[in-house]
Design a protein around this motif. Structure first.
Motif, PDB file in Angstrom:
ATOM      1  N   THR A 147      49.785  10.423  85.524  1.00 27.46           N
ATOM      2  CA  THR A 147      49.323  11.706  85.108  1.00 27.46           C
ATOM      3  C   THR A 147      49.572  11.741  83.628  1.00 27.46           C
ATOM      4  N   VAL A 148      48.504  12.230  83.213  1.00 25.33           N
ATOM      5  CA  VAL A 148      48.352  12.347  81.564  1.00 25.33           C
ATOM      6  C   VAL A 148      48.060  13.647  81.198  1.00 25.33           C
ATOM      7  N   LEU A 149      48.742  14.382  80.316  1.00 24.77           N
ATOM      8  CA  LEU A 149      48.710  15.528  79.778  1.00 24.77           C
ATOM      9  C   LEU A 149      48.246  15.532  78.299  1.00 24.77           C
ATOM     10  N   VAL A 150      46.961  15.751  78.121  1.00 28.25           N
ATOM     11  CA  VAL A 150      46.366  15.862  76.762  1.00 28.25           C
ATOM     12  C   VAL A 150      46.447  17.195  76.159  1.00 28.25           C
ATOM     13  N   LEU A 151      47.071  17.633  75.294  1.00 30.18           N
ATOM     14  CA  LEU A 151      46.950  18.998  74.901  1.00 30.18           C
ATOM     15  C   LEU A 151      45.990  19.165  73.781  1.00 30.18           C
ATOM     16  N   ASP A 152      45.018  20.144  73.881  1.00 30.63           N
ATOM     17  CA  ASP A 152      44.001  20.374  72.896  1.00 30.63           C
ATOM     18  C   ASP A 152      43.032  19.383  73.281  1.00 30.63           C
ATOM     19  N   GLY A 153      42.405  19.129  74.404  1.00 30.53           N
ATOM     20  CA  GLY A 153      41.639  17.969  74.684  1.00 30.53           C
ATOM     21  C   GLY A 153      40.338  18.220  74.171  1.00 30.53           C
ATOM     22  N   ALA A 154      39.922  19.265  73.682  1.00 32.84           N
ATOM     23  CA  ALA A 154      38.517  19.326  73.265  1.00 32.84           C
ATOM     24  C   ALA A 154      38.312  19.189  71.851  1.00 32.84           C
ATOM     25  N   SER A 155      39.490  18.642  71.185  1.00 33.77           N
ATOM     26  CA  SER A 155      39.364  18.298  69.647  1.00 33.77           C
ATOM     27  C   SER A 155      38.860  16.928  69.663  1.00 33.77           C
ATOM     28  N   PRO A 156      38.405  16.514  68.591  1.00 34.54           N
ATOM     29  CA  PRO A 156      37.530  15.222  68.504  1.00 34.54           C
ATOM     30  C   PRO A 156      38.583  14.044  68.970  1.00 34.54           C
ATOM     31  N   PHE A 157      40.118  14.191  68.810  1.00 30.82           N
ATOM     32  CA  PHE A 157      40.955  13.008  69.186  1.00 30.82           C
ATOM     33  C   PHE A 157      41.290  13.376  70.803  1.00 30.82           C
ATOM     34  N   GLY A 158      41.444  14.537  70.917  1.00 30.29           N
ATOM     35  CA  GLY A 158      41.517  14.935  72.174  1.00 30.29           C
ATOM     36  C   GLY A 158      40.590  14.422  73.292  1.00 30.29           C
ATOM     37  N   THR A 159      39.498  14.666  72.979  1.00 30.86           N
ATOM     38  CA  THR A 159      38.229  14.092  73.663  1.00 30.86           C
ATOM     39  C   THR A 159      38.206  12.625  74.085  1.00 30.86           C
ATOM     40  N   ILE A 160      38.505  11.907  73.108  1.00 27.86           N
ATOM     41  CA  ILE A 160      38.569  10.404  73.224  1.00 27.86           C
ATOM     42  C   ILE A 160      39.700  10.139  73.949  1.00 27.86           C
ATOM     43  N   ALA A 161      40.686  10.682  73.885  1.00 26.60           N
ATOM     44  CA  ALA A 161      42.130  10.220  74.646  1.00 26.60           C
ATOM     45  C   ALA A 161      41.827  10.782  75.981  1.00 26.60           C
ATOM     46  N   VAL A 162      41.279  11.874  76.321  1.00 28.83           N
ATOM     47  CA  VAL A 162      40.819  12.340  77.748  1.00 28.83           C
ATOM     48  C   VAL A 162      39.892  11.201  78.418  1.00 28.83           C
ATOM     49  N   GLN A 163      39.223  10.666  77.584  1.00 31.57           N
ATOM     50  CA  GLN A 163      37.966   9.689  78.142  1.00 31.57           C
ATOM     51  C   GLN A 163      38.750   8.198  78.519  1.00 31.57           C
ATOM     52  N   ARG A 168      41.202   4.404  82.422  1.00 29.90           N
ATOM     53  CA  ARG A 168      42.176   3.527  82.794  1.00 29.90           C
ATOM     54  C   ARG A 168      42.697   3.990  84.033  1.00 29.90           C
ATOM     55  N   GLY A 169      42.159   5.074  84.887  1.00 31.42           N
ATOM     56  CA  GLY A 169      42.597   5.343  85.988  1.00 31.42           C
ATOM     57  C   GLY A 169      43.645   6.367  86.198  1.00 31.42           C
ATOM     58  N   ALA A 170      43.852   7.117  85.282  1.00 34.39           N
ATOM     59  CA  ALA A 170      44.838   8.010  85.231  1.00 34.39           C
ATOM     60  C   ALA A 170      44.319   9.402  85.660  1.00 34.39           C
ATOM     61  N   LYS A 171      45.145  10.347  86.005  1.00 34.71           N
ATOM     62  CA  LYS A 171      44.897  11.650  86.407  1.00 34.71           C
ATOM     63  C   LYS A 171      45.029  12.339  85.232  1.00 34.71           C
ATOM     64  N   VAL A 172      43.896  13.267  84.947  1.00 36.24           N
ATOM     65  CA  VAL A 172      44.157  13.794  83.368  1.00 36.24           C
ATOM     66  C   VAL A 172      44.102  15.399  83.497  1.00 36.24           C
ATOM     67  N   LEU A 173      45.136  15.817  82.891  1.00 33.59           N
ATOM     68  CA  LEU A 173      45.366  17.441  82.564  1.00 33.59           C
ATOM     69  C   LEU A 173      45.167  17.679  81.012  1.00 33.59           C
ATOM     70  N   ARG A 182      36.917  25.071  77.025  1.00 28.75           N
ATOM     71  CA  ARG A 182      37.177  24.939  78.625  1.00 28.75           C
ATOM     72  C   ARG A 182      35.591  24.357  78.963  1.00 28.75           C
ATOM     73  N   HIS A 183      34.593  24.822  78.269  1.00 25.02           N
ATOM     74  CA  HIS A 183      33.315  24.306  78.901  1.00 25.02           C
ATOM     75  C   HIS A 183      32.957  23.015  78.498  1.00 25.02           C
ATOM     76  N   THR A 191      35.059  15.959  87.531  1.00 20.59           N
ATOM     77  CA  THR A 191      36.483  15.477  87.946  1.00 20.59           C
ATOM     78  C   THR A 191      37.180  14.330  86.886  1.00 20.59           C
ATOM     79  N   VAL A 192      36.777  14.665  85.660  1.00 22.33           N
ATOM     80  CA  VAL A 192      37.386  13.565  84.766  1.00 22.33           C
ATOM     81  C   VAL A 192      38.640  14.439  84.401  1.00 22.33           C
ATOM     82  N   VAL A 193      38.788  15.747  84.167  1.00 20.47           N
ATOM     83  CA  VAL A 193      39.912  16.512  83.893  1.00 20.47           C
ATOM     84  C   VAL A 193      40.300  17.536  84.354  1.00 20.47           C
ATOM     85  N   ARG A 194      41.521  18.063  84.717  1.00 23.40           N
ATOM     86  CA  ARG A 194      41.800  19.632  85.279  1.00 23.40           C
ATOM     87  C   ARG A 194      41.943  20.235  84.007  1.00 23.40           C
TER      88      ARG A 194
END
Length: 348
Positions: A147-163, A168-173, A182-183, A191-194
């Motif tokens: 389970t991976v938590l990416v803080l501020d996932g909408a940033s350029p870095f966060g977006t790539i980290a989420v993807q 890699r098969g992780a559950k992403v928050l 959020r959008h 279902t990519v990210v919660r």
């Protein structure tokens, strides 16, 4: 030949960006490659890091993530031939700006660019891709089922980290700091990210993460800055950052906290909590690959894999519209002040 440069003042905090003429590159030698630049991405200039490495000068070249066409290769170059398309990151001690028409760069800082990948996408993704690989593979050893938590996932870095984490098969928050974020996260792919919406102040980060993991906690946390302490006069943006104690609380047993906070300070109770959980704290410095040549092969492999995933559609970067060269100074000032939410790329 014009390039983008930073003029440093005595304080090293007050910086000014200018486009100025520079000398044409010298003759190609040994392992160097002459590249005609097609696109260059802009990232904040870390003046403190340059000072620590004794690389700080009165005039510092700006723009290091490049994509272009090979014009000429040195006699000892083995990786490339003229007319090949390449992408890479200029070293920290580069003498020229990545916005120059032509640059000389060592072949070990470049990888091939597939034809289906655009110049802007290649230059705009390479650094965030390297950072994501460094955080998830090198520092936290991600595996399927984490389970991976990416803080501020909408940033350029966060977006790539989420993807990358999802691939890699992780559950992403991930946290969203506003409705637009959020959008963006919800539209990445079903279902990519919660998404945990922090903009309205109603969601509790710790409670949300523990609820999503059945109380077990998060295996990997990648932050975008943290609050070391709380004060009444904090800015709105600072209040949206999680407190360091919250991150430690939501970590699972054996969890990994990857932080971008270079001045992180842990009190004895914080260290005790990490000790009881057997958790680790790692500092994310993606420049470490350029500061040492000990793992040059791994660095090249990472860059090549980033571009391959961009080509296959695994990575879909958060890019702004391409910027012309004459607007580079304004764009760089905004990037340096962190006033932009998308990656800015100069198209030549």
């Amino acid at each position: 030949m014009k390039g983008l440069y930073c003029l440093l003042s005595e304080s090293a905090e007050d910086v000014k960006f200018v486009i100025q003429e520079t000398e044409p590159p010298p003759a190609v030698s040994d392992h160097y490659v002459k590249v005609q630049i097609k696109a260059c991405a802009l990232s904040p200039l870390d003046t403190k890091l340059l000072a620590d490495l004794n690389l700080q000068k009165d005039v510092v070249p700006v723009g290091r993530e490049i994509a272009g066409v090979v014009l000429e290769v040195g006699p000892k170059v083995t990786f490339f031939q003229p007319d090949e398309e390449v992408v890479g990151i200029l070293p920290l001690d580069a003498e020229v700006s990545g916005l120059c028409d032509v640059v000389l760069v060592h072949e070990h800082h470049l990888v091939p660019k597939p034809e289906k990948v655009s110049w802007v996408e290649a230059a705009g993704t390479i650094r965030d891709g390297v950072r994501s690989y460094t955080a998830l593979h090198v520092l936290s050893r991600i595996t399927a089922g984490n389970t991976v938590l990416v803080l501020d996932g909408a940033s350029p870095f966060g977006t790539i980290a989420v993807q990358l984490a999802h691939h890699r098969g992780a559950k992403v928050l991930s946290t969203a700091l506003c409705l637009e974020d959020r959008h963006h996260l919800e539209q990445l792919r079903p279902t990519v990210v919660r998404v945990i919406n922090m903009s309205d102040g109603k969601a509790d980060l710790v409670e949300s993460c523990l609820e999503e993991t059945g109380g077990l906690g998060v295996d990997i946390v990648i932050d975008a800055g943290v609050r070391l302490y709380s004060t009444e006069d904090e800015s709105t943006s600072k209040k949206l950052l999680p407190h360091k104690h919250d991150i430690i609380t939501l970590l699972a047993v054996g969890g990994h906290w990857v932080t971008t906070e270079e001045n992180l300070q842990l009190d004895p109770p914080d260290s005790r909590s990490l000790f009881l959980k057997g958790a680790t704290v790692s500092f994310l410095n993606d420049e470490v690959w350029n500061m040492s040549s000990a793992h040059q092969g791994k660095y090249l492999h990472i860059m090549k894999d980033v571009i391959e995933k961009l080509s296959s559609g695994v990575f879909r970067p958060q890019l702004d519209s391409p910027v012309p060269l004459y607007e580079a100074t304004v764009s760089m000032e905004m990037v340096q002040k962190k006033q932009v939410r998308k990656r800015h790329v100069i198209q030549l």
